[in-house]
Design an enzyme around this catalytic site. Sequence first.
Site, PDB file in Angstrom:
ATOM      1  N   ARG A   1       0.816  -1.224   0.000  1.00 38.70           N
ATOM      2  CA  ARG A   1       0.000   0.000   0.000  1.00 38.70           C
ATOM      3  C   ARG A   1       0.846   1.268   0.000  1.00 38.70           C
ATOM      4  O   ARG A   1       0.497   2.268  -0.610  1.00 38.70           O
ATOM      5  CB  ARG A   1      -0.885   0.047   1.256  1.00 38.70           C
ATOM      6  CG  ARG A   1      -2.125  -0.761   1.135  1.00 38.70           C
ATOM      7  CD  ARG A   1      -2.986  -0.590   2.371  1.00 38.70           C
ATOM      8  NE  ARG A   1      -4.042  -1.573   2.348  1.00 38.70           N
ATOM      9  CZ  ARG A   1      -5.197  -1.414   1.704  1.00 38.70           C
ATOM     10  NH1 ARG A   1      -5.459  -0.294   1.088  1.00 38.70           N
ATOM     11  NH2 ARG A   1      -6.093  -2.368   1.690  1.00 38.70           N
TER      12      ARG A   1
ATOM     13  N   MET B   1     -12.383   3.703  -4.328  1.00 36.87           N
ATOM     14  CA  MET B   1     -12.699   2.564  -3.466  1.00 36.87           C
ATOM     15  C   MET B   1     -11.459   1.879  -2.882  1.00 36.87           C
ATOM     16  O   MET B   1     -11.405   0.660  -2.800  1.00 36.87           O
ATOM     17  CB  MET B   1     -13.576   1.563  -4.230  1.00 36.87           C
ATOM     18  CG  MET B   1     -14.850   2.177  -4.806  1.00 36.87           C
ATOM     19  SD  MET B   1     -15.813   3.141  -3.603  1.00 36.87           S
ATOM     20  CE  MET B   1     -17.034   1.927  -3.138  1.00 36.87           C
TER      21      MET B   1
ATOM     22  N   HIS C   1     -19.662  10.504   0.708  1.00 40.48           N
ATOM     23  CA  HIS C   1     -20.165   9.199   1.139  1.00 40.48           C
ATOM     24  C   HIS C   1     -21.683   9.189   0.987  1.00 40.48           C
ATOM     25  O   HIS C   1     -22.356  10.126   1.415  1.00 40.48           O
ATOM     26  CB  HIS C   1     -19.774   8.952   2.598  1.00 40.48           C
ATOM     27  CG  HIS C   1     -20.182   7.593   3.082  1.00 40.48           C
ATOM     28  ND1 HIS C   1     -19.534   6.447   2.678  1.00 40.48           N
ATOM     29  CD2 HIS C   1     -21.180   7.194   3.891  1.00 40.48           C
ATOM     30  CE1 HIS C   1     -20.120   5.403   3.238  1.00 40.48           C
ATOM     31  NE2 HIS C   1     -21.131   5.831   3.980  1.00 40.48           N
TER      32      HIS C   1
ATOM     33  N   GLU D   1      -9.508   7.103  10.203  1.00 38.98           N
ATOM     34  CA  GLU D   1     -10.638   6.191  10.407  1.00 38.98           C
ATOM     35  C   GLU D   1     -11.643   6.386   9.276  1.00 38.98           C
ATOM     36  O   GLU D   1     -12.037   7.526   8.981  1.00 38.98           O
ATOM     37  CB  GLU D   1     -11.289   6.492  11.761  1.00 38.98           C
ATOM     38  CG  GLU D   1     -12.161   5.365  12.255  1.00 38.98           C
ATOM     39  CD  GLU D   1     -12.970   5.793  13.482  1.00 38.98           C
ATOM     40  OE1 GLU D   1     -14.062   5.259  13.681  1.00 38.98           O
ATOM     41  OE2 GLU D   1     -12.508   6.698  14.207  1.00 38.98           O
TER      42      GLU D   1
ATOM     43  N   GLU E   1     -28.467  12.438  -6.940  1.00 38.59           N
ATOM     44  CA  GLU E   1     -28.794  13.834  -7.300  1.00 38.59           C
ATOM     45  C   GLU E   1     -28.319  14.790  -6.215  1.00 38.59           C
ATOM     46  O   GLU E   1     -27.798  15.865  -6.505  1.00 38.59           O
ATOM     47  CB  GLU E   1     -30.308  13.993  -7.478  1.00 38.59           C
ATOM     48  CG  GLU E   1     -30.808  13.480  -8.805  1.00 38.59           C
ATOM     49  CD  GLU E   1     -32.318  13.570  -8.906  1.00 38.59           C
ATOM     50  OE1 GLU E   1     -32.929  14.396  -8.197  1.00 38.59           O
ATOM     51  OE2 GLU E   1     -32.884  12.779  -9.699  1.00 38.59           O
TER      52      GLU E   1
HETATM   53  C1  GAR Z   1     -21.074   7.582  -5.202  1.00 41.30           C
HETATM   54  O1  GAR Z   1     -22.398   7.310  -4.804  1.00 41.30           O
HETATM   55  C2  GAR Z   1     -20.195   7.842  -4.008  1.00 41.30           C
HETATM   56  O2  GAR Z   1     -20.845   8.535  -2.977  1.00 41.30           O
HETATM   57  C3  GAR Z   1     -19.859   6.444  -3.583  1.00 41.30           C
HETATM   58  O3  GAR Z   1     -19.636   5.751  -4.776  1.00 41.30           O
HETATM   59  C4  GAR Z   1     -20.430   6.345  -5.816  1.00 41.30           C
HETATM   60  C5  GAR Z   1     -19.506   6.693  -6.949  1.00 41.30           C
HETATM   61  O4  GAR Z   1     -20.244   7.122  -8.062  1.00 41.30           O
HETATM   62  N1  GAR Z   1     -18.713   6.432  -2.740  1.00 41.30           N
HETATM   63  C6  GAR Z   1     -18.513   5.516  -1.797  1.00 41.30           C
HETATM   64  O5  GAR Z   1     -19.294   4.604  -1.564  1.00 41.30           O
HETATM   65  C7  GAR Z   1     -17.238   5.687  -1.019  1.00 41.30           C
HETATM   66  N2  GAR Z   1     -17.204   4.818   0.085  1.00 41.30           N
HETATM   67  P1  GAR Z   1     -19.556   8.025  -9.158  1.00 41.30           P
HETATM   68  O6  GAR Z   1     -18.301   7.283  -9.600  1.00 41.30           O
HETATM   69  O7  GAR Z   1     -20.573   8.092 -10.250  1.00 41.30           O
HETATM   70  O8  GAR Z   1     -19.257   9.367  -8.566  1.00 41.30           O
END
Ligand code: GAR
Length: 205
Positions: free
Chosen positions: A68, A93, A112, A146, A175
């Site tokens: 990492r 991710m 989030h 965290e 949205e």
């Molecule tokens: C979004 O809903 C974001 O909030 C979520 O992934 C999606 C990405 O969509 N993020 C997480 O879950 C982070 N833990 P996008 O690639 O279309 O922006």
Amino acid sequence: MSRKRVAILISGRGSNMSALIEAARAEDYPAEIVLVISNRPEAAGLARAQASGIATAIVDHTRFGSDRAAFERALNTELQAYRVDLVCLAGFMRILTPWFVGRWSGRMLNIHPALLPQFKGLDTHRRALAAGVKQHGATVHFVVPEMDSGPIVAQDWVPVLEGDTEQTLARRVLEVEHRLYPQALRAVAEGRATPIASAAGKSAG
Ligand code: GAR
């Protein structure tokens, strides 16, 4: 005041990335998107960024195996090369180590898809439906070591409706995300972001 130089880190579709790029087109927006980095070579967001004329980079985490630190050093090298001031995680991710988070402390945001501190982690929409909450939403927060826990910059909610599925709820929350993230980045770039208390659990029915 000069505009803050922003990098967006993605892993997939990049719709939040697109919302930030779109917002930053406005002349009075206090930030410019100078770089999009994906840890996945196949992320659809890369083509979207390129179509908008934004520089892109791929830092493929699989090339670093379980190292990492090496992955994050490579990320950091890209961010430094583009003289980045602020980092926005947008559907990125990968969990980041305390070293990387510390390096960008107070200068890295995440979005989030839940009303933090509720539903940290994955599958937020499914878990919100299973829990029977009446409100769900999205949160932009500063990143701390965290996961999904840093000071909240912006948060907004939607009602959970009778008959909602994961998909219909996700669409409604998305949205909100697309509106919220540009507002939050503006506040941070203008230096007027103050942590707000979570609205989660506060009721409107
Ligand atoms: C979004 O809903 C974001 O909030 C979520 O992934 C999606 C990405 O969509 N993020 C997480 O879950 C982070 N833990 P996008 O690639 O279309 O922006």
